[in-house]
Design an enzyme around this catalytic site. Sequence first.
Site, mmCIF file in Angstrom:
data_model
loop_
_atom_site.group_PDB
_atom_site.id
_atom_site.type_symbol
_atom_site.label_atom_id
_atom_site.label_comp_id
_atom_site.label_asym_id
_atom_site.label_seq_id
_atom_site.Cartn_x
_atom_site.Cartn_y
_atom_site.Cartn_z
ATOM 1 N N ARG A 192 26.439 27.273 83.856
ATOM 2 C CA ARG A 192 26.645 28.705 83.575
ATOM 3 C C ARG A 192 25.300 29.627 83.953
ATOM 4 O O ARG A 192 25.466 30.857 83.733
ATOM 5 C CB ARG A 192 26.528 28.875 82.084
ATOM 6 C CG ARG A 192 28.040 27.982 81.164
ATOM 7 C CD ARG A 192 27.867 28.180 79.759
ATOM 8 N NE ARG A 192 28.225 29.420 79.254
ATOM 9 C CZ ARG A 192 29.459 29.865 79.317
ATOM 10 N NH1 ARG A 192 30.439 29.179 79.536
ATOM 11 N NH2 ARG A 192 29.748 31.248 78.723
ATOM 12 N N TRP A 236 21.450 32.850 83.838
ATOM 13 C CA TRP A 236 21.728 33.601 84.767
ATOM 14 C C TRP A 236 21.312 35.154 84.787
ATOM 15 O O TRP A 236 22.075 36.046 83.971
ATOM 16 C CB TRP A 236 23.428 33.494 85.062
ATOM 17 C CG TRP A 236 23.933 34.194 86.199
ATOM 18 C CD1 TRP A 236 23.775 33.420 87.525
ATOM 19 C CD2 TRP A 236 24.428 35.447 86.694
ATOM 20 N NE1 TRP A 236 24.259 34.137 88.662
ATOM 21 C CE2 TRP A 236 24.816 35.576 88.071
ATOM 22 C CE3 TRP A 236 24.389 36.515 85.875
ATOM 23 C CZ2 TRP A 236 25.034 36.704 88.591
ATOM 24 C CZ3 TRP A 236 25.194 37.582 86.647
ATOM 25 C CH2 TRP A 236 25.255 37.464 87.993
ATOM 26 N N ASN A 242 24.046 35.289 75.139
ATOM 27 C CA ASN A 242 24.967 35.187 76.269
ATOM 28 C C ASN A 242 25.844 36.439 76.210
ATOM 29 O O ASN A 242 26.573 36.683 75.248
ATOM 30 C CB ASN A 242 25.642 33.892 76.141
ATOM 31 C CG ASN A 242 26.831 34.031 77.334
ATOM 32 O OD1 ASN A 242 26.643 34.564 78.283
ATOM 33 N ND2 ASN A 242 27.896 33.197 76.766
ATOM 34 N N GLY A 243 25.707 37.038 77.257
ATOM 35 C CA GLY A 243 26.476 38.526 77.328
ATOM 36 C C GLY A 243 25.631 39.448 78.003
ATOM 37 O O GLY A 243 24.678 39.423 78.413
ATOM 38 N N GLU A 286 40.573 31.676 101.048
ATOM 39 C CA GLU A 286 40.056 30.651 100.099
ATOM 40 C C GLU A 286 38.856 29.849 100.741
ATOM 41 O O GLU A 286 37.959 29.491 100.244
ATOM 42 C CB GLU A 286 41.130 30.021 99.394
ATOM 43 C CG GLU A 286 40.728 28.840 98.434
ATOM 44 C CD GLU A 286 39.602 28.930 97.622
ATOM 45 O OE1 GLU A 286 39.278 30.505 97.162
ATOM 46 O OE2 GLU A 286 38.883 28.317 96.891
ATOM 47 N N LYS A 335 35.079 29.354 99.918
ATOM 48 C CA LYS A 335 34.683 28.232 99.495
ATOM 49 C C LYS A 335 33.118 27.900 100.231
ATOM 50 O O LYS A 335 32.188 27.374 99.894
ATOM 51 C CB LYS A 335 35.730 27.141 99.706
ATOM 52 C CG LYS A 335 35.372 25.936 98.757
ATOM 53 C CD LYS A 335 36.089 25.937 97.379
ATOM 54 C CE LYS A 335 35.889 27.317 96.664
ATOM 55 N NZ LYS A 335 36.435 27.671 95.490
ATOM 56 N N GLU A 339 30.161 30.252 100.036
ATOM 57 C CA GLU A 339 29.398 30.166 98.635
ATOM 58 C C GLU A 339 28.523 29.042 98.411
ATOM 59 O O GLU A 339 27.649 29.192 97.579
ATOM 60 C CB GLU A 339 30.388 30.556 97.311
ATOM 61 C CG GLU A 339 31.333 29.149 96.965
ATOM 62 C CD GLU A 339 32.142 29.375 95.793
ATOM 63 O OE1 GLU A 339 33.152 29.118 95.730
ATOM 64 O OE2 GLU A 339 31.553 30.125 94.883
ATOM 65 N N HIS A 367 42.230 44.333 116.431
ATOM 66 C CA HIS A 367 42.241 45.816 116.142
ATOM 67 C C HIS A 367 40.687 46.079 115.511
ATOM 68 O O HIS A 367 40.496 47.071 114.705
ATOM 69 C CB HIS A 367 43.151 46.212 114.747
ATOM 70 C CG HIS A 367 44.581 45.966 115.236
ATOM 71 N ND1 HIS A 367 45.107 46.899 115.979
ATOM 72 C CD2 HIS A 367 45.532 45.029 115.009
ATOM 73 C CE1 HIS A 367 46.300 46.521 116.516
ATOM 74 N NE2 HIS A 367 46.846 45.358 115.837
ATOM 75 N N LYS A 407 29.157 29.621 86.776
ATOM 76 C CA LYS A 407 30.514 29.443 86.727
ATOM 77 C C LYS A 407 31.323 30.498 85.922
ATOM 78 O O LYS A 407 32.535 30.762 86.355
ATOM 79 C CB LYS A 407 30.712 28.038 86.057
ATOM 80 C CG LYS A 407 32.249 27.561 85.853
ATOM 81 C CD LYS A 407 32.248 26.633 87.116
ATOM 82 C CE LYS A 407 33.642 26.064 86.942
ATOM 83 N NZ LYS A 407 34.413 25.883 88.413
#
Length: 599
Positions: free
Chosen positions: A27, A74, A100-101, A474, A478, A481, A497, A594
């Site tokens: 987290r 984080w 947290n928040g 996707e 992946k 990151e 283009h 996460k």
Amino acid sequence: MCGIVGYTGFRLAVPVLLDALANLEYRGYDSAGIAVVECGKLKIFKKTGKINNLKELLKNKILSSSCGIGHTRWATHGVPEERNAHPHINDDCSFAIVHNGIIENYDLLKKKLNNQFFRSQTDTEVVAHLLNKQLLNKALTETNILKSLKLVCDDLKGSFAFAIVFNKFKDKIFVAKRSSPLIIGVGKNENFIASDIPAILKWTNKVIDLKDNEFGIISAQKVEIFDCNLKIKKFKIREENIKAEQIILNGFDCFMHKEIEQGAEAIQETANKVFNNTLLEQLVNKKQNINKIHICACGTALHAGLIAKFLIEKYCRKDVIIDFASEFRYKNPIINSNSLCLFISQSGETADTIAGLELAKSKGAFCIAITNVLGSRITQIADFVIPTFAGPEIAVASTKAYVAQISALLGFTKFLFKKEDIEIDYNLQDIYNICDWWKNTNFDEVILKVVKMIKDLDSVFFIGRSVDYYVAQEAALKLKEITYIHCEAFAGGELKHGSLALINDKSVVIVILTQSEILEKTLNAIHEIKSRGAKIVMFSQFLQLKDFADLFVRLPNKNQNLMPLVCAKPLQTLAYLTSKTKGFDPDKPRNLAKSVTVE
Ligand code: F6R
């Protein structure tokens, strides 16, 4: 984002807190800290970086406390330095708080605290001083603390889960929550609090889900929950099904590797449940008035949604409008009671996705949530929940949850508009075949050759057409990151283009080609790329195209609709092996966490 934990009981608090925090590290891992109540005093320890740094700091400390709180951060407000690490304290260090928040109006509240000295740049420290102000000249009783905490919470805008310990209470943790997750783990003569189950699973699987605007006092012997008016409330204890061994590496080098391998089970288990979900069938039958479908999600979950868009438009001939949740919530979407809105979220906590869901509900749309976490916020708001059965996903980059989402969406599409007699040419057996193939196939050898070609590049490009373009998006996400290589996906026909200007003889372009209808058109793009001297890596089941590629990654020839599932295994492996080769930790990419519980 950010994880909080708390322990009160008969064990030494420090090792419990450190263990619990380590299981919440996904987290956030910018810094970590704990506060324990030690002989009537609060002892605070903080360290920047991962939990191991905090463990190192505490290695030789003798602490007998059996009550404390912890935090893994984080960074939102303030750089990842020690002074910004939690817990935060009031002036005389009589209490410590973890959060947290995000407190959206913290700046305004900070200004109101006139001459207050701030040790950190965080929004949380403001809360500590506000609580201190409320408690001034009041006896430090449980009732006064709760009343003061409520008054502070009433003034806050944003999301929070707080845990607070006081030097005067040697075994009590005070908690409050709004919009950020908080669970209470119930043990025998001990209790826990945490942002998520993995933190406490080692000790208990009995859980109370604290609801928004509730408060709690947790001690070793007792849990008390209070409603928004501070009236004591009855609560339910549920048993969590996740097993402790599901959240350990079990011989794997990292969680991402383990979770890629678990993809087959995630697909199979989810398909099994969704294809046989009679409630979903009844629901879809009742919803024949639906004229518009919206899909709303973030990141990888959005990419799973793109695959559903492809399938639903192909088979059901209904328009599917898909939006990043962060755009959907602010674009005033045109939805009403005839709209069906799908919200996809592994964690069920993503702030933008939840805000989108709340908005769609307020406009009368029927809202379905696809999520991997039962009991998460999304499940409490949606009208109907389609669970995915990927099991806990620990690595920050989503792998098995993504394929489980596709699996659920394949089932959902099958049910959708069934009455219109649309023939959908894939079935459960096709999905099982892919799961068998997944379990018995290893791409490492060929993928390591791709890794060699791309590992030192500044940019890697992906192209695809139709659903292959979605798969390419996707794959690019992946890879970027967890390797920090700039990756971009283009629709095959769009290159000329503008983006073709980026291609030169050093470039490597990864081509996804699994759909027969667009085979020749994609070949045109390949010719354009090759004439600029770039190298082509092709992921395809069409062996006849082998000679067009500098490196060909052969895929099995499965039902074309299911090729996005097939592609996931080698493309996830590509990201994982490139990350490892470059010496990074695939599980904990820099700057990311996460569960994105902030906007
Ligand atoms: C990328 C990744 C993220 C998540 C996104 C949404 O590998 O994992 O892009 O997909 O943050 O998260 P959930 O699905 O929890 O809403």
